[in-house]
Scaffold this motif. Structure first.
Motif, PDB file in Angstrom:
ATOM      1  N   GLY A  20       2.951 -11.477   8.085  1.00 39.47           N
ATOM      2  CA  GLY A  20       2.513 -11.524   9.771  1.00 39.47           C
ATOM      3  C   GLY A  20       3.919 -11.239  10.043  1.00 39.47           C
ATOM      4  N   PHE A  21       5.431 -11.819  10.042  1.00 37.12           N
ATOM      5  CA  PHE A  21       6.169 -11.761  10.719  1.00 37.12           C
ATOM      6  C   PHE A  21       6.301 -10.247  11.228  1.00 37.12           C
ATOM      7  CE2 PHE A  21      10.848 -10.501  10.786  1.00 37.12           C
ATOM      8  CZ  PHE A  21      11.216 -11.214  11.793  1.00 37.12           C
ATOM      9  N   ALA A  22       6.517  -9.208  10.072  1.00 38.45           N
ATOM     10  CA  ALA A  22       6.407  -7.570   9.905  1.00 38.45           C
ATOM     11  C   ALA A  22       5.060  -7.229  11.253  1.00 38.45           C
ATOM     12  CB  ALA A  22       6.153  -6.839   8.173  1.00 38.45           C
ATOM     13  N   LEU A  23       4.091  -7.926  10.358  1.00 36.23           N
ATOM     14  CA  LEU A  23       3.011  -6.867  11.691  1.00 36.23           C
ATOM     15  C   LEU A  23       3.219  -7.825  13.580  1.00 36.23           C
ATOM     16  CD1 LEU A  23      -0.406  -7.688   9.728  1.00 36.23           C
ATOM     17  CD2 LEU A  23       0.515  -5.659  10.397  1.00 36.23           C
ATOM     18  N   GLY A  24       3.769  -9.033  13.068  1.00 35.75           N
ATOM     19  CA  GLY A  24       4.591  -9.256  14.450  1.00 35.75           C
ATOM     20  C   GLY A  24       5.463  -8.681  15.061  1.00 35.75           C
ATOM     21  N   VAL A  25       6.266  -7.847  14.630  1.00 36.10           N
ATOM     22  CA  VAL A  25       7.713  -7.294  15.025  1.00 36.10           C
ATOM     23  C   VAL A  25       7.019  -5.244  15.997  1.00 36.10           C
ATOM     24  CG1 VAL A  25       9.119  -5.726  14.346  1.00 36.10           C
ATOM     25  CG2 VAL A  25       9.130  -8.183  13.759  1.00 36.10           C
ATOM     26  N   LEU A  26       6.240  -5.619  14.580  1.00 36.62           N
ATOM     27  CA  LEU A  26       5.288  -4.340  15.006  1.00 36.62           C
ATOM     28  C   LEU A  26       4.464  -3.971  16.120  1.00 36.62           C
ATOM     29  CD1 LEU A  26       4.214  -2.519  11.907  1.00 36.62           C
ATOM     30  CD2 LEU A  26       6.286  -2.131  13.300  1.00 36.62           C
ATOM     31  N   ARG A  27       3.358  -5.146  16.227  1.00 34.22           N
ATOM     32  CA  ARG A  27       2.969  -5.231  17.566  1.00 34.22           C
ATOM     33  C   ARG A  27       3.333  -5.159  18.789  1.00 34.22           C
ATOM     34  NH1 ARG A  27       2.082 -10.283  19.334  1.00 34.22           N
ATOM     35  NH2 ARG A  27       2.189 -11.607  17.399  1.00 34.22           N
ATOM     36  N   VAL A  28       4.797  -6.202  18.601  1.00 38.64           N
ATOM     37  CA  VAL A  28       5.066  -6.513  19.898  1.00 38.64           C
ATOM     38  C   VAL A  28       6.196  -5.687  20.667  1.00 38.64           C
ATOM     39  CG1 VAL A  28       7.478  -7.751  20.649  1.00 38.64           C
ATOM     40  CG2 VAL A  28       5.808  -8.823  19.973  1.00 38.64           C
ATOM     41  N   SER A  29       6.562  -4.782  19.444  1.00 38.73           N
ATOM     42  CA  SER A  29       7.241  -3.440  19.862  1.00 38.73           C
ATOM     43  C   SER A  29       6.565  -1.942  20.291  1.00 38.73           C
ATOM     44  CB  SER A  29       8.480  -3.103  19.121  1.00 38.73           C
ATOM     45  OG  SER A  29       7.719  -2.672  17.650  1.00 38.73           O
ATOM     46  N   LEU A  30       5.672  -2.002  19.504  1.00 41.99           N
ATOM     47  CA  LEU A  30       4.462  -0.133  19.527  1.00 41.99           C
ATOM     48  C   LEU A  30       3.049  -1.036  20.160  1.00 41.99           C
ATOM     49  CD1 LEU A  30       4.885   0.409  16.201  1.00 41.99           C
ATOM     50  CD2 LEU A  30       6.491   1.217  18.277  1.00 41.99           C
ATOM     51  N   VAL A  32       2.759  -3.825  22.211  1.00 40.01           N
ATOM     52  CA  VAL A  32       1.756  -4.717  23.749  1.00 40.01           C
ATOM     53  C   VAL A  32       2.394  -3.981  24.581  1.00 40.01           C
ATOM     54  CG1 VAL A  32       3.643  -6.735  24.794  1.00 40.01           C
ATOM     55  CG2 VAL A  32       2.617  -6.927  22.223  1.00 40.01           C
ATOM     56  N   PRO A  33       3.078  -2.440  24.819  1.00 38.56           N
ATOM     57  CA  PRO A  33       3.478  -2.582  25.444  1.00 38.56           C
ATOM     58  C   PRO A  33       2.483  -1.250  26.829  1.00 38.56           C
ATOM     59  CG  PRO A  33       5.810  -2.256  24.708  1.00 38.56           C
ATOM     60  CD  PRO A  33       4.819  -3.286  23.780  1.00 38.56           C
ATOM     61  N   GLN A  34       1.886  -0.954  25.673  1.00 39.65           N
ATOM     62  CA  GLN A  34       0.894   0.122  25.245  1.00 39.65           C
ATOM     63  C   GLN A  34      -0.396  -0.279  26.150  1.00 39.65           C
ATOM     64  OE1 GLN A  34       0.707   3.141  24.471  1.00 39.65           O
ATOM     65  NE2 GLN A  34       2.232   4.049  24.181  1.00 39.65           N
ATOM     66  N   ARG A  38      -3.052  -9.501  24.870  1.00 35.01           N
ATOM     67  CA  ARG A  38      -3.853  -9.865  24.288  1.00 35.01           C
ATOM     68  C   ARG A  38      -4.839  -8.763  23.204  1.00 35.01           C
ATOM     69  NH1 ARG A  38      -5.928 -13.899  21.691  1.00 35.01           N
ATOM     70  NH2 ARG A  38      -8.118 -13.902  21.947  1.00 35.01           N
ATOM     71  N   LEU A  39      -5.060  -7.680  24.392  1.00 30.52           N
ATOM     72  CA  LEU A  39      -5.488  -6.863  23.232  1.00 30.52           C
ATOM     73  C   LEU A  39      -3.978  -6.409  22.019  1.00 30.52           C
ATOM     74  CD1 LEU A  39      -8.205  -5.127  23.063  1.00 30.52           C
ATOM     75  CD2 LEU A  39      -6.540  -3.310  24.767  1.00 30.52           C
ATOM     76  N   ALA A  40      -3.414  -6.241  22.577  1.00 28.35           N
ATOM     77  CA  ALA A  40      -2.676  -5.836  20.601  1.00 28.35           C
ATOM     78  C   ALA A  40      -2.850  -7.808  19.815  1.00 28.35           C
ATOM     79  CB  ALA A  40      -1.187  -6.098  21.112  1.00 28.35           C
ATOM     80  N   GLU A  41      -3.092  -8.825  20.229  1.00 24.26           N
ATOM     81  CA  GLU A  41      -3.427  -9.690  19.335  1.00 24.26           C
ATOM     82  C   GLU A  41      -4.669  -9.180  18.776  1.00 24.26           C
ATOM     83  OE1 GLU A  41      -3.090 -12.560  21.823  1.00 24.26           O
ATOM     84  OE2 GLU A  41      -0.873 -13.125  21.819  1.00 24.26           O
ATOM     85  N   LEU A  42      -5.564  -8.954  19.699  1.00 27.13           N
ATOM     86  CA  LEU A  42      -7.048  -8.555  18.833  1.00 27.13           C
ATOM     87  C   LEU A  42      -7.192  -7.299  17.831  1.00 27.13           C
ATOM     88  CD1 LEU A  42      -8.864  -9.184  22.114  1.00 27.13           C
ATOM     89  CD2 LEU A  42      -8.991 -10.454  20.286  1.00 27.13           C
TER      90      LEU A  42
END
Length: 82
Positions: A20-30, A32-34, A38-42
């Motif tokens: 979850g930590f690793a995926l959270g880092v990827l989610r936030v950095s890759l 969320v900006p795109q 909310r869509l990144a979390e989904l």
């Protein structure tokens, strides 16, 4: 049996938390900006679900957790509590 359940619960927590930590880092950095938060979390949710299922199967096999409901429920509750 209790010590085995505790070890398995700690391992299950560690695997899922680390993923979850690793995926959270990827989610936030890759993602969320795109796509926005909310869509990144989904998009992350199905991946985390797979991690949870695979980790549960792997930990119960690795630590030979008995198939009793109490042992497996205890492992899950300990991991959830942590």
């Amino acid at each position: 049996m209790i010590a085995l359940t505790i070890k398995a619960g700690l391992a299950y927590f560690a695997v899922v938390f680390g993923a979850g930590f690793a995926l959270g880092v990827l989610r936030v950095s890759l993602l969320v900006p795109q796509f926005g938060a909310r869509l990144a979390e989904l998009a992350e949710m199905p991946v985390m679900f797979l991690v949870i299922v695979i980790a549960a199967r792997g930990v119960t096999r690795r630590y030979a957790v008995p198939t009793s409901v109490s042992a497996r429920f205890g492992m899950g509750v300990l991991a959830l509590g942590l």
